[in-house]
Design a protein around this motif. Structure first.
Motif, PDB file in Angstrom:
ATOM      1  N   VAL A 286      -2.246   0.304   9.945  1.00  0.00           N
ATOM      2  CA  VAL A 286      -2.462   1.365   8.963  1.00  0.00           C
ATOM      3  C   VAL A 286      -1.668   1.089   7.687  1.00  0.00           C
ATOM      4  O   VAL A 286      -2.187   1.178   6.560  1.00  0.00           O
ATOM      5  CB  VAL A 286      -2.071   2.732   9.566  1.00  0.00           C
ATOM      6  N   LYS A 287      -0.410   0.746   7.839  1.00  0.00           N
ATOM      7  CA  LYS A 287       0.436   0.526   6.672  1.00  0.00           C
ATOM      8  C   LYS A 287       0.056  -0.752   5.929  1.00  0.00           C
ATOM      9  O   LYS A 287       0.076  -0.807   4.700  1.00  0.00           O
ATOM     10  CB  LYS A 287       1.897   0.512   7.098  1.00  0.00           C
ATOM     11  N   LEU A 288      -0.322  -1.787   6.684  1.00  0.00           N
ATOM     12  CA  LEU A 288      -0.753  -3.029   6.052  1.00  0.00           C
ATOM     13  C   LEU A 288      -2.043  -2.805   5.269  1.00  0.00           C
ATOM     14  O   LEU A 288      -2.226  -3.340   4.165  1.00  0.00           O
ATOM     15  CB  LEU A 288      -0.959  -4.093   7.130  1.00  0.00           C
ATOM     16  N   SER A 289      -2.934  -2.001   5.819  1.00  0.00           N
ATOM     17  CA  SER A 289      -4.182  -1.707   5.129  1.00  0.00           C
ATOM     18  C   SER A 289      -3.927  -0.912   3.859  1.00  0.00           C
ATOM     19  O   SER A 289      -4.566  -1.128   2.823  1.00  0.00           O
ATOM     20  CB  SER A 289      -5.119  -0.934   6.064  1.00  0.00           C
ATOM     21  N   LYS A 290      -2.975   0.033   3.923  1.00  0.00           N
ATOM     22  CA  LYS A 290      -2.616   0.795   2.727  1.00  0.00           C
ATOM     23  C   LYS A 290      -2.103  -0.131   1.633  1.00  0.00           C
ATOM     24  O   LYS A 290      -2.445   0.017   0.446  1.00  0.00           O
ATOM     25  CB  LYS A 290      -1.564   1.840   3.099  1.00  0.00           C
ATOM     26  N   ASN A 334      -7.839  -5.739   5.404  1.00  0.00           N
ATOM     27  CA  ASN A 334      -8.329  -4.382   5.675  1.00  0.00           C
ATOM     28  C   ASN A 334      -9.193  -4.353   6.936  1.00  0.00           C
ATOM     29  O   ASN A 334      -9.060  -3.474   7.793  1.00  0.00           O
ATOM     30  CB  ASN A 334      -9.167  -3.870   4.506  1.00  0.00           C
ATOM     31  N   GLN A 335     -10.078  -5.337   7.057  1.00  0.00           N
ATOM     32  CA  GLN A 335     -11.000  -5.355   8.200  1.00  0.00           C
ATOM     33  C   GLN A 335     -10.275  -5.602   9.517  1.00  0.00           C
ATOM     34  O   GLN A 335     -10.623  -5.024  10.554  1.00  0.00           O
ATOM     35  CB  GLN A 335     -12.086  -6.400   7.955  1.00  0.00           C
ATOM     36  N   VAL A 336      -9.257  -6.441   9.484  1.00  0.00           N
ATOM     37  CA  VAL A 336      -8.433  -6.627  10.686  1.00  0.00           C
ATOM     38  C   VAL A 336      -7.775  -5.301  11.069  1.00  0.00           C
ATOM     39  O   VAL A 336      -7.713  -4.938  12.251  1.00  0.00           O
ATOM     40  CB  VAL A 336      -7.371  -7.718  10.455  1.00  0.00           C
ATOM     41  N   ALA A 337      -7.302  -4.580  10.078  1.00  0.00           N
ATOM     42  CA  ALA A 337      -6.670  -3.289  10.349  1.00  0.00           C
ATOM     43  C   ALA A 337      -7.655  -2.330  11.002  1.00  0.00           C
ATOM     44  O   ALA A 337      -7.307  -1.600  11.941  1.00  0.00           O
ATOM     45  CB  ALA A 337      -6.123  -2.690   9.053  1.00  0.00           C
ATOM     46  N   PHE A 338      -8.887  -2.302  10.512  1.00  0.00           N
ATOM     47  CA  PHE A 338      -9.895  -1.430  11.118  1.00  0.00           C
ATOM     48  C   PHE A 338     -10.103  -1.792  12.590  1.00  0.00           C
ATOM     49  O   PHE A 338     -10.234  -0.922  13.448  1.00  0.00           O
ATOM     50  CB  PHE A 338     -11.226  -1.544  10.382  1.00  0.00           C
ATOM     51  N   ALA A 379      -3.623 -12.336   9.943  1.00  0.00           N
ATOM     52  CA  ALA A 379      -3.788 -11.566   8.713  1.00  0.00           C
ATOM     53  C   ALA A 379      -2.511 -11.574   7.879  1.00  0.00           C
ATOM     54  O   ALA A 379      -2.560 -11.726   6.652  1.00  0.00           O
ATOM     55  CB  ALA A 379      -4.191 -10.133   9.052  1.00  0.00           C
ATOM     56  N   CYS A 380      -1.359 -11.415   8.527  1.00  0.00           N
ATOM     57  CA  CYS A 380      -0.091 -11.423   7.800  1.00  0.00           C
ATOM     58  C   CYS A 380       0.148 -12.765   7.116  1.00  0.00           C
ATOM     59  O   CYS A 380       0.553 -12.825   5.944  1.00  0.00           O
ATOM     60  CB  CYS A 380       1.065 -11.106   8.751  1.00  0.00           C
TER      61      CYS A 380
END
Length: 474
Positions: A286-290, A334-338, A379-380
């Motif tokens: 969530v925070k990474l996507s933000k 973002n897509q990984v976060a989803f 992703a990171c």
């Protein structure tokens, strides 16, 4: 094709002669054509399974339950697997019915058949060394599988923690680079008060540092195992001393500070540690996507958006619009976060669906947890290496927005009063004139004092030592 015949509860079946897996794995391949992804896709799991089988063999030998020659062959086979051999022989689908029995039997068969070769016998000659009687001695899927999943998870999380550190360092580096770049901060997408771009990037670094700490805490719970519990936690068919001996050997093999659960009945049915881990992974996502949302917004334009920062161009953005470059790296993160957020729902439901003394749905927990960890790690690293380190600031445009922003008037509140500041803001908005210009025109502050108030280090809180100015306050 050369085959060998193997027998199980349902009868005889032919297995490819060269295969290290056997009849149980064969039936599982036929029964679970679900993802097309075999468990070999998760090397940490295969290595963990081999470590569990090696620890069990050593414990059984120590307790006088397994002949040294057979134990030695099993141990050597397991060590070969832990070194990366025979992973292609782990062929059952990662999503399977049976609470992981197919995975456990796949491991038993591969270890047994390799051990048979080491003893000078042919694959399938189970009269000399049997997958169930010897490799699985003192064990059940219900303690082997969750223990292996936990060991695999610990090692996978270490990789994620390292990747998060790389990304944190990238943001912290940019925080230092941009420490004197003045810009407008925003709340609810409206002008708020001035800050520096360095402060903005410092916040991202701190967010990652906080989440690394939470992840390190969550993984501690995963060090509690139920090896020795056998079917439901009563330890049936495991002799006295087996659980502690197996735990000790597994800790030595893996180098992990593993502990045996205080109540093995509880530990065999409870998936709480996996739910906790997944919740922390969701928090990270969530925070990474933000953060990625921010990067996309701050880099929007280049002419019709905010255009405050430039993301490094990594590929052409359109098949029809020449010159267009898209924020593809933040978009993929973002897509990984989803995906991770969806996986958390799956893990939650799978943990809740357990009944009585066993949760039969740990295979989907393994699959979802592994995907979340490995994809977040990738992703990171991708975000750090292909985006953050190459970000540049549009310094002059950022300063111009500060000088032209109505939000600048907030900094004048302590000096001219809220009422006067409100009047200045209203007139600036109506006329398009600058705040500083109007303050001087109305004689509300002398030029030298106004200049002092509007210095970047004052506007951004540097002089007051405000929290968050240090790019690496932790």
């Amino acid at each position: 094709m050369n085959v060998r015949s193997e027998h199980d509860l349902l009868g005889d079946r032919d297995v490819p002669a060269e295969a290290y897996w056997g009849v149980h794995s064969l039936r599982a391949r036929e029964n679970f054509p679900i993802t097309g992804m075999p468990i070999s896709a998760y090397p940490h799991l295969i290595e963990a399974l081999a470590a569990v089988k090696e620890a069990a063999a050593l414990a059984n030998e120590e307790l006088g339950l397994l002949e040294p020659v057979k134990a030695g062959a099993i141990v050597e086979a397991c060590r070969e697997i832990r070194r990366g051999k025979l992973h292609d022989q782990f062929v059952v689908d990662v999503i399977q019915g049976g609470a992981g029995t197919s995975t456990n039997m796949n491991a038993n068969e591969v270890v047994a058949n390799r051990a048979l070769e080491l003893l000078g016998h042919a694959k399938g000659e189970y009269v000399f060394l049997h997958p169930n009687e010897h490799v699985n001695l003192g064990q059940s899927t219900n303690d082997v599988y969750p223990t292996a999943v936990k060991v695999a998870t610990v090692f996978a999380v270490r990789g994620l923690l390292d990747a998060m550190s790389v990304l944190e360092d990238a943001f912290a580096g940019k925080a230092v680079e941009f420490r004197d770049v003045l810009k407008m901060g925003r709340t609810q997408l409206q002008d708020a008060v001035p800050m520096t771009l360095g402060q903005e990037f410092s916040a991202y670094a701190v967010m990652l540092d906080e989440d690394r700490s939470r992840l390190a805490e969550a993984v501690e719970l995963v060090h509690e195992i139920n090896l020795g519990a056998t079917a439901i936690g009563t330890g049936l068919n495991a002799p006295p001393g087996y659980a502690e001996a197996a735990r000790r050997h597994l800790a030595d093999i893996t180098g992990l500070p593993l502990v045996t659960a205080a109540n093995l009945v509880e530990a065999t049915q409870d998936c709480g540690a996996f739910v906790q881990m997944s919740g922390v992974l969701k928090r990270i996502a969530v925070k990474l996507s933000k953060v990625c949302n921010d990067l996309r917004l701050l880099s929007s334009g280049p002419r019709a958006g905010l255009n405050e920062i430039n993301l490094p161009p990594v590929q052409a953005g359109s098949s029809i619009m020449p010159g267009k470059v898209n924020p593809v790296i933040p978009e993929v993160v973002n897509q990984v976060a989803f995906e991770v957020i969806g996986n958390d729902v799956t893990i939650t439901m799978a943990a809740e669906a357990g009944q009585l003394q066993l949760n039969a749905f740990e295979p989907i927990i393994l699959h979802s947890l592994s995907e979340s960890i490995t994809h977040l790690r990738a992703a990171c690293l991708t975000l750090a290496e292909r985006c953050v380190v190459g970000i540049t600031a549009n310094t002059e445009a950022l300063r111009a927005t500060v000088e032209n922003s109505i939000g600048l008037v907030t900094a004048l509140n302590p000096h001219i009063g809220y009422s006067a500041a409100t009047d200045i803001a209203r007139e600036a908005l109506a006329t398009g004139r600058g705040v500083a210009e109007l303050v001087l025109e109305k004689g509300l502050l002398p030029p030298d004092r106004l200049a002092a108030v509007l210095r970047p280090e004052v506007l951004a809180g540097h002089a007051a030592g405000a929290a968050g100015n240090d790019p690496d306050p932790l």
